[in-house]
Write a protein that holds these residues in place. Sequence first.
Motif, PDB file in Angstrom:
ATOM      1  N   GLU A  53      -9.424   0.296   2.849  1.00  0.00           N
ATOM      2  CA  GLU A  53      -8.334   0.741   1.965  1.00  0.00           C
ATOM      3  C   GLU A  53      -8.158  -0.366   0.938  1.00  0.00           C
ATOM      4  O   GLU A  53      -8.464  -1.530   1.221  1.00  0.00           O
ATOM      5  N   PHE A  70       0.433   5.254  -0.176  1.00  0.00           N
ATOM      6  CA  PHE A  70      -0.567   6.326  -0.130  1.00  0.00           C
ATOM      7  C   PHE A  70      -0.224   7.398  -1.163  1.00  0.00           C
ATOM      8  O   PHE A  70       0.897   7.427  -1.690  1.00  0.00           O
ATOM      9  N   ARG A  77      -7.131  -2.385   7.722  1.00  0.00           N
ATOM     10  CA  ARG A  77      -8.114  -1.659   6.894  1.00  0.00           C
ATOM     11  C   ARG A  77      -8.218  -2.248   5.489  1.00  0.00           C
ATOM     12  O   ARG A  77      -9.285  -2.197   4.874  1.00  0.00           O
ATOM     13  N   LYS A 137       0.848  -1.198   0.000  1.00  0.00           N
ATOM     14  CA  LYS A 137       0.000   0.000   0.000  1.00  0.00           C
ATOM     15  C   LYS A 137       0.877   1.239   0.000  1.00  0.00           C
ATOM     16  O   LYS A 137       1.669   1.457   0.920  1.00  0.00           O
ATOM     17  N   ALA A 178       3.172   2.285   3.216  1.00  0.00           N
ATOM     18  CA  ALA A 178       2.717   1.813   4.531  1.00  0.00           C
ATOM     19  C   ALA A 178       2.899   0.310   4.678  1.00  0.00           C
ATOM     20  O   ALA A 178       3.192  -0.179   5.769  1.00  0.00           O
ATOM     21  N   THR A 210      -2.390  -0.938  11.131  1.00  0.00           N
ATOM     22  CA  THR A 210      -3.742  -0.457  10.885  1.00  0.00           C
ATOM     23  C   THR A 210      -4.067  -0.496   9.395  1.00  0.00           C
ATOM     24  O   THR A 210      -5.173  -0.882   9.000  1.00  0.00           O
ATOM     25  N   THR A 211      -3.093  -0.123   8.578  1.00  0.00           N
ATOM     26  CA  THR A 211      -3.333  -0.131   7.133  1.00  0.00           C
ATOM     27  C   THR A 211      -3.637  -1.563   6.665  1.00  0.00           C
ATOM     28  O   THR A 211      -4.537  -1.771   5.847  1.00  0.00           O
ATOM     29  N   THR A 212      -2.916  -2.536   7.215  1.00  0.00           N
ATOM     30  CA  THR A 212      -3.172  -3.937   6.856  1.00  0.00           C
ATOM     31  C   THR A 212      -4.598  -4.335   7.251  1.00  0.00           C
ATOM     32  O   THR A 212      -5.338  -4.926   6.464  1.00  0.00           O
ATOM     33  N   GLY A 266       2.547  -0.221   9.861  1.00  0.00           N
ATOM     34  CA  GLY A 266       1.583  -0.656   8.847  1.00  0.00           C
ATOM     35  C   GLY A 266       0.495  -1.594   9.341  1.00  0.00           C
ATOM     36  O   GLY A 266      -0.246  -2.159   8.543  1.00  0.00           O
TER      37      GLY A 266
END
Length: 367
Positions: free
Chosen positions: A58, A17, A52, A15, A23, A48-50, A46
């Motif tokens: 995301e 951004f 999401r 990911k 991230a 939270t991004t994972t 990373g």
Amino acid sequence: MSEHEVLIRLERVSKVFDDGTVAVKELDLDIEEGAFVCLLGPSGCGKTTTLRMIAGLEHPTTGEIYLRGERITHWPPQRRKAGMVFQSYALFEHMTVHDNLAFGLKARRVPRRQVRERVRSMARQLELDDVLRVRASRVDLSTMQRVAVGRTLLAEPDVLLLDEPLNNFQAGLREQMRVQLKSWQYQFGRTMVYVTHDQEEAMTLGDRIVVMRDGQVEQIGEPAEVYRYPTTLFVAGFIGLPPMNFLPARFDASAGRLTMAGAGVEVDASSLRLDRALEEMVVGVRPGHLSPAEEEGADGRPRIRGRVELVRPTAAKTILDVKAEGGQTVRALVPSPFSTAPGDPITLAFEPRHLVVFDPSTKRRIS
Ligand code: ATP
């Protein structure tokens, strides 16, 4: 591998951004049905991004996400059957606990009678019966959390995604809520993916811990496995409190000995089962594996001699910072009460089999 089916698979997921922040980098991860998986790592790695991306909030820049073998990479959240519990709980504060629980069911046009029954049953299981008519803004934090979890469970998700849900709790309550979360996993039999930067939390909750760093997986394993067999310097230093001691070491091939000059100690390399012998290595030893001993002993254990710098008693254990003769400070964890004071001479002994050895250039374990 375990006999459980893989529920969610992330395959080389990255990911980036819009502002160029990377991230998550080429992350591979299998989450098995029914598992309690903790994503653990320092802030910004990373996690939270994972989470999401699993939720569909995301979308990966590259890579694929699968749910039971079906590619869901670009599916919207509502198609995924992934329930997310946010740190803030995101409750409708002006509504009652009952209406918060019922909200999703009503939105899905579940018949009223069924809504009532299912909300009642969930309230019973989560011990919310007494507060069903109370506004969400008026209940305490732990109740809010139960409402948030209950609301998510009522949507019957395949997987429950939790992002640092206990951050708002004080220590004692946090411990209670951990116990509760773990028991809910058994009770409801759901797969859980849980984000935390708190290693203790990950160790107590997770069946599996995914240690992340800089958007990548450092190591995946059961809690005891990542603790006992850390595969990298990062994992060795991140898991365990107080953290592992790292002693720079030089290998003398002709003598077959490893010298840790800073700690003023040397060991026979044959006791370490090294995959490779390098000139420079880093030796790790857990504070709990350093124990106070006679200055000289017939037990053959290597000894670190030095002076106590700092004494920090806790209920069960005392943490000692010891300035070794070689100049390095090492930390030992000894049973309380332990009577000593800064400046006192001390000798710490260890078993060579407890040492782990790393290659300082690759930062990977070599023993
Ligand atoms: P924390 O516990 O602090 O939330 P984390 O491990 O959950 O950390 P992420 O929130 O996933 O980490 O963030 C990973 C990286 O991506 C960080 O550098 C963060 O600043 C960045 N990041 C997260 N969301 C965005 C966004 N929407 N736009 C740009 N950068 C972002």
